[in-house]
Structures are given as C-alpha cells and as structure tokens.
Design an enzyme around this catalytic site. Sequence first.
Site, mmCIF file in Angstrom:
data_model
loop_
_atom_site.group_PDB
_atom_site.id
_atom_site.type_symbol
_atom_site.label_atom_id
_atom_site.label_comp_id
_atom_site.label_asym_id
_atom_site.label_seq_id
_atom_site.Cartn_x
_atom_site.Cartn_y
_atom_site.Cartn_z
ATOM 1 N N GLU A 169 -97.692 -6.664 -18.468
ATOM 2 C CA GLU A 169 -97.998 -6.294 -19.334
ATOM 3 C C GLU A 169 -97.701 -5.649 -19.940
ATOM 4 O O GLU A 169 -97.492 -4.786 -19.477
ATOM 5 C CB GLU A 169 -99.788 -6.484 -19.503
ATOM 6 C CG GLU A 169 -100.662 -7.605 -19.374
ATOM 7 C CD GLU A 169 -101.398 -7.570 -19.313
ATOM 8 O OE1 GLU A 169 -102.093 -6.044 -19.414
ATOM 9 O OE2 GLU A 169 -103.179 -7.716 -19.057
ATOM 10 N N TYR A 170 -97.080 -5.783 -20.927
ATOM 11 C CA TYR A 170 -96.043 -4.895 -21.898
ATOM 12 C C TYR A 170 -96.212 -4.798 -23.533
ATOM 13 O O TYR A 170 -96.169 -5.669 -24.176
ATOM 14 C CB TYR A 170 -94.806 -4.724 -21.161
ATOM 15 C CG TYR A 170 -93.411 -5.458 -21.873
ATOM 16 C CD1 TYR A 170 -92.477 -4.803 -22.843
ATOM 17 C CD2 TYR A 170 -93.700 -6.041 -21.799
ATOM 18 C CE1 TYR A 170 -91.638 -5.782 -22.856
ATOM 19 C CE2 TYR A 170 -93.018 -7.309 -22.640
ATOM 20 C CZ TYR A 170 -91.577 -7.115 -22.650
ATOM 21 O OH TYR A 170 -90.682 -7.563 -22.928
ATOM 22 N N GLU A 200 -104.374 -6.380 -12.013
ATOM 23 C CA GLU A 200 -104.603 -4.911 -12.618
ATOM 24 C C GLU A 200 -105.698 -4.697 -11.344
ATOM 25 O O GLU A 200 -106.893 -3.576 -11.666
ATOM 26 C CB GLU A 200 -105.696 -4.241 -13.929
ATOM 27 C CG GLU A 200 -104.262 -4.512 -14.801
ATOM 28 C CD GLU A 200 -104.289 -4.372 -16.285
ATOM 29 O OE1 GLU A 200 -106.015 -3.716 -16.504
ATOM 30 O OE2 GLU A 200 -103.602 -4.311 -16.923
ATOM 31 N N HIS A 240 -97.729 -4.197 -26.140
ATOM 32 C CA HIS A 240 -99.304 -4.857 -26.567
ATOM 33 C C HIS A 240 -99.401 -5.063 -28.194
ATOM 34 O O HIS A 240 -98.455 -3.586 -29.056
ATOM 35 C CB HIS A 240 -100.502 -3.212 -25.918
ATOM 36 C CG HIS A 240 -101.987 -3.884 -26.345
ATOM 37 N ND1 HIS A 240 -102.413 -4.596 -27.220
ATOM 38 C CD2 HIS A 240 -102.686 -4.343 -25.339
ATOM 39 C CE1 HIS A 240 -103.584 -5.214 -27.205
ATOM 40 N NE2 HIS A 240 -103.796 -5.040 -26.110
#
Length: 312
Positions: A250-251, A179, A253
């Site tokens: 990332e996905y 990120e 959450h």
Amino acid sequence: SDFQIPATSDNIVRKEVHIANPQLWSAETPDLYKVHFTLYDKKKVLQDFEKRFGIRKISVDGKVLKLNGVALKLRGVAFHATDPLHGKVISEALNLKDMKMLKEANVNYIRTAHYPREPRFYDLCDSLGFYLINEVPFGWGDAYLTDSTYQDILLTRGQATVQRDKNHASVLIWSIGNENPLTPITEVTGQFVQKLDPSRPICYPMIGDYFNKLNYKIPSFVNIYAPHYPTLNDIKHYDETSSRPMVFTEYCHTLGQSLENHHEMWEMIEKSKCIAGGSVWSWVDQGVAFKAKKNDFYTWTDSVWTSREGGF
C-alpha cells in the site's frame, strides 16, 4: 496429447507432461495452455472440463524480484471487490470494465486487498495479463495473534487460499494477512504457506512505522519486504539498505485526488534494484450509493451521493 490415467487405490492420479520450448506467460504475453479433464466410470462420462494454465517462473535473486529471469517492476493498485450499487457482488461486466481501465492506465499488477477474489477474477487475470499478490485473509485481529488457540484458523485460511488459487499463472506472491504484527502464529502461517507452495515468495504487508521499528529484524524465510506508505526519504533509505526485494503493498493513498508523491517515488523506484514497485491505495472508492437526500453534501462520508438527491 491424449492419455489415459488409471485410478489408483488411494484415488490420487499423477501424470507428468513435458512441454518443449514453452511460451512463457507474462503480463505482456499472457500465453496459456489448456488441459482437458474427463472422468469416466468405465465408458460413462461422469465429469468433463478444461483448465487453462501458464508457464512462468517467479524468483528472488539476491535483492531483485524476477519473472522468467528478468527483473520485474509491479505498477499496481490495491483492489477491493466493490460495486457502488451491489456491494460485494461483482459482475463479469464490471470486472471487464475495471480491467480495461487498468490496462489503459498502464497498471500491470493487482493486490487482492484484503482477501482472495472470486474464482473467475483469476481466470481473467491469467488471460488478460495481470500480476497478482494474493492475500491470505486476516487483519484487524492483533489482540488475538499472540493466542496460540487461533493458529488453526490461520492455517485453514492459508490452505484454502493456496489450494484454490495455486494453478493460476497470474498469482506471483502470497501475502500473509494485512498490517498484522509478526507473532509466533503468523510466522507459522507464512512457513505453512511456503511449504504448501515453495514455488512462490511470500510477504507480510506491514504498517510503515512498525516495519521501520523492526529495522529489518524479520525472519529469513520472509522473501519480500512489504512496508506501507513510505516517504521519499524512506524509499531512499530502503534502496540503500535493503537486502531483499521490496514491494509497497500500500502506498500513495488516493483519498480525494492526492496520489501523494507518486511521480517522484517512481523516479526512485525505476532506478532501484531492490524496490519492485507497489500498489496504490486504492483502485476505486468503496462507498455504496444511497438514495436518501443529502443536505450536507460536502461533509465526510463513507457513502456515495452522485447528487443532492442521492443515488444514480
């Protein structure tokens, strides 16, 4: 086969071995070969060890990610090294427990968020059959990533990661930080990793809003797009417009029991040529158990209490 290799003056030894009709490594068929090393001083053995390796090819064919020439779907998790009792010290037993549970959950892929794991972890992934996105460790340093004096630090981390883990079949993709914005020094780091290991693609995990604002204006040397936390509308848009493979590093959450729209997302991902899959955030809670008594048992906390009395 056994062969003797004479040491050269520059202390570098080279030998080619050709394997006819090799058994190809994959998560479903994690076939490994062994190479045995013995270092002699004349007849005295100075060092003796074995390494296991797999033969496989990861490739990008247009906007499709392939393994051994077949389109690949990565059903995975982001995985911090976490033990609620011992912090970052992970035992062999806990690794095996986690991997057994991952297999039972039909997980075939792990992202080593946000740093490489201990060497034994990769041996287990090779032998048990897990695909890895292995991460060059840097993040949360955006204020310094436009400062060229930090370039050597990033290159050192890139080199250490690649040189240690490059012989593991389970490592499919190098992830360049986490990120972070694309800046001259982060771009040079990615190109440096590619030069060290041209056999694997790279990606830059990006905050979703940042990725969308770039509108695909990402250097051509970046093999795979890696936006975070897409909505269903984002996935539809990416599927229709992306010219490169995409992995959601990332996905969905999993704070609490949410998992967001995981089922609906995978209905779309399965049909997509360019979207190769993703890693749910994250595999396990990162809290560490406290022994102290907890009165406000249902309030937000980064720690783990298994009862009002704390601890396990």
